[in-house]
Design a protein around this motif. Structure first.
Motif, PDB file in Angstrom:
ATOM      1  N   ALA A 232       0.846 -12.215 -21.791  1.00 38.04           N
ATOM      2  CA  ALA A 232       2.315 -12.162 -21.731  1.00 38.04           C
ATOM      3  C   ALA A 232       2.903 -13.570 -21.668  1.00 38.04           C
ATOM      4  CB  ALA A 232       2.771 -11.340 -20.532  1.00 38.04           C
TER       5      ALA A 232
ATOM      6  N   GLU B 151      -3.958  -9.658 -18.978  1.00 37.94           N
ATOM      7  CA  GLU B 151      -2.660  -9.170 -19.459  1.00 37.94           C
ATOM      8  C   GLU B 151      -1.531 -10.133 -19.095  1.00 37.94           C
ATOM      9  OE1 GLU B 151      -3.160  -4.347 -19.419  1.00 37.94           O
ATOM     10  OE2 GLU B 151      -2.991  -5.373 -17.486  1.00 37.94           O
ATOM     11  N   LEU B 152      -1.604 -10.702 -17.908  1.00 32.74           N
ATOM     12  CA  LEU B 152      -0.597 -11.675 -17.489  1.00 32.74           C
ATOM     13  C   LEU B 152      -0.646 -12.920 -18.370  1.00 32.74           C
ATOM     14  CD1 LEU B 152      -1.043 -11.414 -13.627  1.00 32.74           C
ATOM     15  CD2 LEU B 152       0.855 -10.498 -14.971  1.00 32.74           C
TER      16      LEU B 152
ATOM     17  N   ARG C 106      -1.053  -5.337  -8.563  1.00 35.08           N
ATOM     18  CA  ARG C 106       0.408  -5.254  -8.613  1.00 35.08           C
ATOM     19  C   ARG C 106       0.979  -5.671  -7.264  1.00 35.08           C
ATOM     20  NH1 ARG C 106       2.295   0.422  -9.994  1.00 35.08           N
ATOM     21  NH2 ARG C 106       4.284  -0.576  -9.729  1.00 35.08           N
TER      22      ARG C 106
ATOM     23  N   LEU D 298       6.300  -9.462 -13.882  1.00 35.98           N
ATOM     24  CA  LEU D 298       5.288  -8.668 -14.592  1.00 35.98           C
ATOM     25  C   LEU D 298       4.428  -7.864 -13.625  1.00 35.98           C
ATOM     26  CD1 LEU D 298       4.190 -11.337 -17.223  1.00 35.98           C
ATOM     27  CD2 LEU D 298       5.372  -9.169 -17.722  1.00 35.98           C
ATOM     28  N   LEU D 299       4.250  -8.365 -12.419  1.00 34.82           N
ATOM     29  CA  LEU D 299       3.410  -7.673 -11.439  1.00 34.82           C
ATOM     30  C   LEU D 299       4.107  -6.488 -10.772  1.00 34.82           C
ATOM     31  CD1 LEU D 299       1.537 -10.697  -9.877  1.00 34.82           C
ATOM     32  CD2 LEU D 299       0.525  -8.789 -11.161  1.00 34.82           C
TER      33      LEU D 299
ATOM     34  N   GLU E 191       4.362  -3.922 -12.323  1.00 36.26           N
ATOM     35  CA  GLU E 191       3.465  -2.902 -12.859  1.00 36.26           C
ATOM     36  C   GLU E 191       2.039  -3.410 -12.726  1.00 36.26           C
ATOM     37  OE1 GLU E 191       4.504  -1.893 -16.852  1.00 36.26           O
ATOM     38  OE2 GLU E 191       6.595  -1.521 -16.357  1.00 36.26           O
ATOM     39  N   ASP E 192       1.091  -2.491 -12.686  1.00 31.16           N
ATOM     40  CA  ASP E 192      -0.317  -2.851 -12.561  1.00 31.16           C
ATOM     41  C   ASP E 192      -0.769  -3.631 -13.796  1.00 31.16           C
ATOM     42  OD1 ASP E 192      -2.776  -2.934 -11.299  1.00 31.16           O
ATOM     43  OD2 ASP E 192      -3.460  -1.078 -12.234  1.00 31.16           O
ATOM     44  N   ARG E 193      -1.258  -4.858 -13.590  1.00 31.12           N
ATOM     45  CA  ARG E 193      -1.688  -5.708 -14.707  1.00 31.12           C
ATOM     46  C   ARG E 193      -2.910  -6.524 -14.300  1.00 31.12           C
ATOM     47  NH1 ARG E 193       2.583  -5.954 -18.643  1.00 31.12           N
ATOM     48  NH2 ARG E 193       4.540  -5.350 -17.670  1.00 31.12           N
ATOM     49  N   SER E 194      -3.751  -6.810 -15.287  1.00 28.12           N
ATOM     50  CA  SER E 194      -4.897  -7.686 -15.069  1.00 28.12           C
ATOM     51  C   SER E 194      -4.480  -9.133 -15.309  1.00 28.12           C
ATOM     52  CB  SER E 194      -6.030  -7.314 -16.033  1.00 28.12           C
ATOM     53  OG  SER E 194      -5.655  -7.642 -17.363  1.00 28.12           O
TER      54      SER E 194
END
Length: 83
Positions: free
Chosen positions: A53, A49-50, A2, A40-41, A43-46
Motif C-alpha cells: 500500500a 500488505e502494508l 490490526r 490501514l491498520l 483492518e487486519d493487514r500483514s
C-alpha cells in the motif's frame, strides 16, 4: 494484525494523527507515512500488505518502505496498540 480499536481513540488533523491509549493514558503523535499505516491498520493487514500500500501511494523504494513499516509496527506493538 490490526489496531486495538476498543481501547484507543485517534483523530487525524492536518496530516498528524493523535492517538490516546485509554488504559495507559498515553498520547502519541504520528506523522507522515506512519499516519497512513495507522489508518490501514483499522483492518487486519500483514506487513507485506502494508508495504504494498505504501509503495502504491508514495514515491519510496521498497527497502525504505519495508524498513519504515516494520519499525513503525514494532513501535505500535511496544505501545500495545495492536491486537
Amino acid at each position: 494484525m490490526r489496531l486495538r480499536t476498543s481501547d484507543i481513540s485517534a483523530r487525524t488533523i492536518g496530516g498528524e494523527t493523535i492517538v490516546l491509549n485509554l488504559p495507559s493514558s498515553q498520547y502519541f503523535a504520528i506523522t507522515g507515512i506512519g499516519s497512513r499505516v495507522f489508518q490501514l491498520l483499522s483492518e487486519d493487514r500483514s506487513v507485506d500488505e502494508l508495504v504494498t500500500a505504501i509503495l502504491d501511494e508514495y514515491d519510496v523504494d521498497e527497502d525504505t518502505a519495508r524498513r519504515d513499516v516494520e519499525t513503525f509496527v514494532d513501535r505500535l506493538r511496544q505501545a500495545q496498540l495492536l491486537a
